[in-house]
Design a protein around this motif. Structure first.
Motif, PDB file in Angstrom:
ATOM      1  N   TYR A  77       0.833  -1.195   0.000  1.00  0.00           N
ATOM      2  CA  TYR A  77       0.000   0.000   0.000  1.00  0.00           C
ATOM      3  C   TYR A  77       0.868   1.245   0.000  1.00  0.00           C
ATOM      4  O   TYR A  77       1.983   1.265   0.536  1.00  0.00           O
ATOM      5  CB  TYR A  77      -0.913   0.031   1.236  1.00  0.00           C
ATOM      6  N   TRP A  78       0.307   2.280  -0.596  1.00  0.00           N
ATOM      7  CA  TRP A  78       0.912   3.616  -0.529  1.00  0.00           C
ATOM      8  C   TRP A  78       0.667   4.148   0.873  1.00  0.00           C
ATOM      9  O   TRP A  78      -0.479   4.295   1.305  1.00  0.00           O
ATOM     10  CB  TRP A  78       0.258   4.514  -1.572  1.00  0.00           C
ATOM     11  N   VAL A  79       1.736   4.413   1.602  1.00  0.00           N
ATOM     12  CA  VAL A  79       1.601   4.737   3.014  1.00  0.00           C
ATOM     13  C   VAL A  79       0.937   6.097   3.254  1.00  0.00           C
ATOM     14  O   VAL A  79       0.469   6.385   4.360  1.00  0.00           O
ATOM     15  CB  VAL A  79       2.980   4.674   3.716  1.00  0.00           C
ATOM     16  N   LEU A  80       0.864   6.932   2.215  1.00  0.00           N
ATOM     17  CA  LEU A  80       0.206   8.229   2.358  1.00  0.00           C
ATOM     18  C   LEU A  80      -1.283   8.167   2.039  1.00  0.00           C
ATOM     19  O   LEU A  80      -1.988   9.175   2.161  1.00  0.00           O
ATOM     20  CB  LEU A  80       0.894   9.268   1.460  1.00  0.00           C
ATOM     21  N   GLY A  81      -1.761   7.009   1.626  1.00  0.00           N
ATOM     22  CA  GLY A  81      -3.179   6.827   1.349  1.00  0.00           C
ATOM     23  C   GLY A  81      -3.906   6.292   2.573  1.00  0.00           C
ATOM     24  O   GLY A  81      -3.277   5.838   3.536  1.00  0.00           O
ATOM     25  N   PRO A  82      -5.243   6.312   2.576  1.00  0.00           N
ATOM     26  CA  PRO A  82      -6.032   5.886   3.742  1.00  0.00           C
ATOM     27  C   PRO A  82      -5.697   4.479   4.210  1.00  0.00           C
ATOM     28  O   PRO A  82      -5.514   4.245   5.411  1.00  0.00           O
ATOM     29  CB  PRO A  82      -7.477   5.988   3.238  1.00  0.00           C
ATOM     30  N   ARG A  83      -5.622   3.517   3.288  1.00  0.00           N
ATOM     31  CA  ARG A  83      -5.339   2.137   3.702  1.00  0.00           C
ATOM     32  C   ARG A  83      -3.904   1.983   4.210  1.00  0.00           C
ATOM     33  O   ARG A  83      -3.652   1.238   5.170  1.00  0.00           O
ATOM     34  CB  ARG A  83      -5.607   1.181   2.546  1.00  0.00           C
ATOM     35  N   GLY A  84      -2.976   2.684   3.577  1.00  0.00           N
ATOM     36  CA  GLY A  84      -1.601   2.620   4.040  1.00  0.00           C
ATOM     37  C   GLY A  84      -1.451   3.192   5.436  1.00  0.00           C
ATOM     38  O   GLY A  84      -0.766   2.614   6.298  1.00  0.00           O
ATOM     39  N   ILE A  85      -2.080   4.332   5.673  1.00  0.00           N
ATOM     40  CA  ILE A  85      -2.030   4.950   7.003  1.00  0.00           C
ATOM     41  C   ILE A  85      -2.645   4.018   8.041  1.00  0.00           C
ATOM     42  O   ILE A  85      -2.110   3.829   9.142  1.00  0.00           O
ATOM     43  CB  ILE A  85      -2.767   6.306   6.986  1.00  0.00           C
ATOM     44  N   TRP A  86      -3.783   3.392   7.679  1.00  0.00           N
ATOM     45  CA  TRP A  86      -4.457   2.496   8.601  1.00  0.00           C
ATOM     46  C   TRP A  86      -3.573   1.300   8.973  1.00  0.00           C
ATOM     47  O   TRP A  86      -3.453   0.947  10.152  1.00  0.00           O
ATOM     48  CB  TRP A  86      -5.777   2.016   8.007  1.00  0.00           C
ATOM     49  N   HIS A  87      -2.944   0.709   7.985  1.00  0.00           N
ATOM     50  CA  HIS A  87      -2.085  -0.451   8.270  1.00  0.00           C
ATOM     51  C   HIS A  87      -0.859  -0.043   9.087  1.00  0.00           C
ATOM     52  O   HIS A  87      -0.403  -0.809   9.951  1.00  0.00           O
ATOM     53  CB  HIS A  87      -1.665  -1.130   6.971  1.00  0.00           C
ATOM     54  N   ALA A  88      -0.316   1.134   8.824  1.00  0.00           N
ATOM     55  CA  ALA A  88       0.827   1.602   9.598  1.00  0.00           C
ATOM     56  C   ALA A  88       0.448   1.820  11.061  1.00  0.00           C
ATOM     57  O   ALA A  88       1.214   1.500  11.976  1.00  0.00           O
ATOM     58  CB  ALA A  88       1.374   2.900   8.998  1.00  0.00           C
ATOM     59  N   LEU A  89      -0.756   2.339  11.289  1.00  0.00           N
ATOM     60  CA  LEU A  89      -1.212   2.650  12.651  1.00  0.00           C
ATOM     61  C   LEU A  89      -1.683   1.425  13.423  1.00  0.00           C
ATOM     62  O   LEU A  89      -1.750   1.458  14.663  1.00  0.00           O
ATOM     63  CB  LEU A  89      -2.353   3.675  12.598  1.00  0.00           C
ATOM     64  N   THR A  90      -2.012   0.352  12.727  1.00  0.00           N
ATOM     65  CA  THR A  90      -2.586  -0.811  13.408  1.00  0.00           C
ATOM     66  C   THR A  90      -1.680  -2.047  13.385  1.00  0.00           C
ATOM     67  O   THR A  90      -2.069  -3.099  13.900  1.00  0.00           O
ATOM     68  CB  THR A  90      -3.950  -1.181  12.787  1.00  0.00           C
ATOM     69  N   SER A  91      -0.504  -1.937  12.801  1.00  0.00           N
ATOM     70  CA  SER A  91       0.465  -3.044  12.838  1.00  0.00           C
ATOM     71  C   SER A  91       1.309  -2.919  14.103  1.00  0.00           C
ATOM     72  O   SER A  91       1.920  -1.869  14.343  1.00  0.00           O
ATOM     73  CB  SER A  91       1.380  -3.003  11.613  1.00  0.00           C
ATOM     74  N   ARG A  92       1.356  -3.979  14.872  1.00  0.00           N
ATOM     75  CA  ARG A  92       2.158  -3.898  16.099  1.00  0.00           C
ATOM     76  C   ARG A  92       3.645  -3.944  15.789  1.00  0.00           C
ATOM     77  O   ARG A  92       4.436  -3.264  16.431  1.00  0.00           O
ATOM     78  CB  ARG A  92       1.801  -5.036  17.058  1.00  0.00           C
ATOM     79  N   TYR A  93       4.032  -4.750  14.815  1.00  0.00           N
ATOM     80  CA  TYR A  93       5.454  -4.920  14.514  1.00  0.00           C
ATOM     81  C   TYR A  93       5.827  -4.214  13.221  1.00  0.00           C
ATOM     82  O   TYR A  93       5.193  -4.418  12.187  1.00  0.00           O
ATOM     83  CB  TYR A  93       5.796  -6.413  14.427  1.00  0.00           C
TER      84      TYR A  93
END
Length: 397
Positions: A77-93
């Motif tokens: 995912y593109w980390v600046l997009g909604p899904r990328g931001i969500w995965h970055a914020l909700t991944s523990r590791y």
């Protein structure tokens, strides 16, 4: 605009601690949004483990990189997009090659950050740095530099190393206890020592066509050299300033030999054209799948030396044309001469003579000494598997 971006980042960072992070989700990323190095190899390995009920995502600031990763059948995912931001914020590791900025620093609050780093070696780095441009950030703590690089000051929760010899250096560099260093080796090195069948399978599935073409071209020469100079803070044009490429091409052509020039990812290469027996690899290309098909490494102070030495029956030329100048820019943590091996040459004339004569055979006893010192038992590790086992089984919950 940059100032505004930094301010927004600092405002967002505290809120990133508020998000619940799933132990069943791993995020991976690399320097400047690329798909490379230890994080790449660990991500590919992890993604192939489909029975662990863990979601693995690659996050990048580069949209083209995201497309490339997806073309391999992997989740990105593109980390600046909604899904990328969500995965970055909700991944523990979080697994990355350099800093949390490899994914996105301002979204890292509350994540368990595992720094895979990108090279064992001798050079002072991070908070061990005492000279050169980076000293302003780390030892002098220039306020502007500190403001612009908060990721450099966020201590990793865990740092990947290889042996106690390296751990003692890196623990100080990152200001963490040695107990938080994982001596498990590097995921990227496994491609150097796997079977030919496994390597070819990997290249065909996860590498661009140009990598396969380079491998095939290597097979048409009696000997293949690869020149991989280290990163220099001055960003010098190392190939044109330190070599007469036309002359070198003539020497190689007479012996049916090939030279691959592989610049550091930070180097901008201008004014170099390929010749009959010299080819230029892209700075962003992953050269590791090609290295087993080369015979002689030409390098200087680069950590590539230690990865290369994991392969048996390979030779080394150390081209140290700017030794005195380089030491002023970037000091060594350990003595240089005691911790390297290979035929040393100090000017271009000597390099040409060395290549023409073939006088660069590496002593096998010396190779084993260096490998034992820098890699120890990790030389035989399946690093990716052991890292994931640590996270799943040993990491405190």
């Amino acid at each position: 605009m940059k100032l505004i971006a930094y301010i927004i980042c600092y405002l967002i960072y505290p809120f990133s601690f508020l998000f619940p992070r799933s132990k069943r989700k791993y995020a991976f990323g690399s320097f400047r949004g690329a798909f490379n190095d230890n994080a790449r190899y660990l991500f590919i390995y992890a993604s192939r483990q489909t029975d662990d009920n863990i979601r693995k995502v690659w996050l990048s600031t580069n949209r083209d990189c995201v497309k490339k990763v997806r073309s391999y059948g992997l989740e990105a995912y593109w980390v600046l997009g909604p899904r990328g931001i969500w995965h970055a914020l909700t991944s523990r590791y979080w697994f990355f090659n350099s800093y949390t900025a490899d994914i996105m620093f301002c979204l890292s609050g509350g994540a368990v950050c595992i720094n895979l780093w990108h090279g064992v070696g001798l050079k002072r780095t991070e908070f061990n740095t005492i000279s050169g441009p980076l000293a302003d950030r780390y030892s002098k703590k220039n306020k502007l530099d500190v403001f612009r690089h908060p990721e450099s000051f966020r201590r990793p929760d865990w740092l990947l190393t290889s042996t106690p010899f390296q751990t003692s250096m890196f623990a100080k560099a990152f200001r963490i206890p040695q107990s938080r260093c994982l001596e498990l080796g590097y995921p990227r090195n496994r491609i150097l020592t796997v079977t030919e069948q496994e390597r070819i399978s990997f290249i065909k599935k996860y590498e661009p066509r140009q990598t396969w073409d380079m491998v095939q071209r290597c097979k048409g020469y009696d000997k293949v050299f690869v020149y991989m100079p280290t990163w220099r803070d001055s960003q010098r044009t190392v190939f044109t300033q330190s070599m007469d490429l036309e002359r070198l091409n003539g020497i190689l052509a007479a012996k049916n030999q090939l030279l691959i020039l592989k610049p550091h990812a930070n180097v901008i290469v201008d004014g170099i054209k390929e010749m009959s027996n010299i080819m230029l690899a892209s700075p962003r290309m992953d050269i590791y799948p090609v290295l087993p098909y080369a015979h002689v490494l030409i390098t200087d102070y680069s950590s590539i030396l230690y990865d290369w030495l994991l392969m048996e029956h390979k030779d080394v030329i150390l081209y140290l044309y700017d030794y005195d100048e380089y030491v002023k820019e970037r000091d060594f943590y350990y003595p240089f001469d005691e911790n390297v091996t290979g035929r040393r040459v100090y000017d271009f004339e000597s390099l040409c003579s060395c290549i023409e004569s073939g006088d660069y055979t590496l002593d096998e006893t010396e190779r084993k000494r260096i490998v034992d010192k820098f890699w120890g038992k990790t030389a035989g590790y399946d690093s990716s598997r052991m890292i994931l086992d640590f996270v799943k089984e040993k990491q405190p919950k």
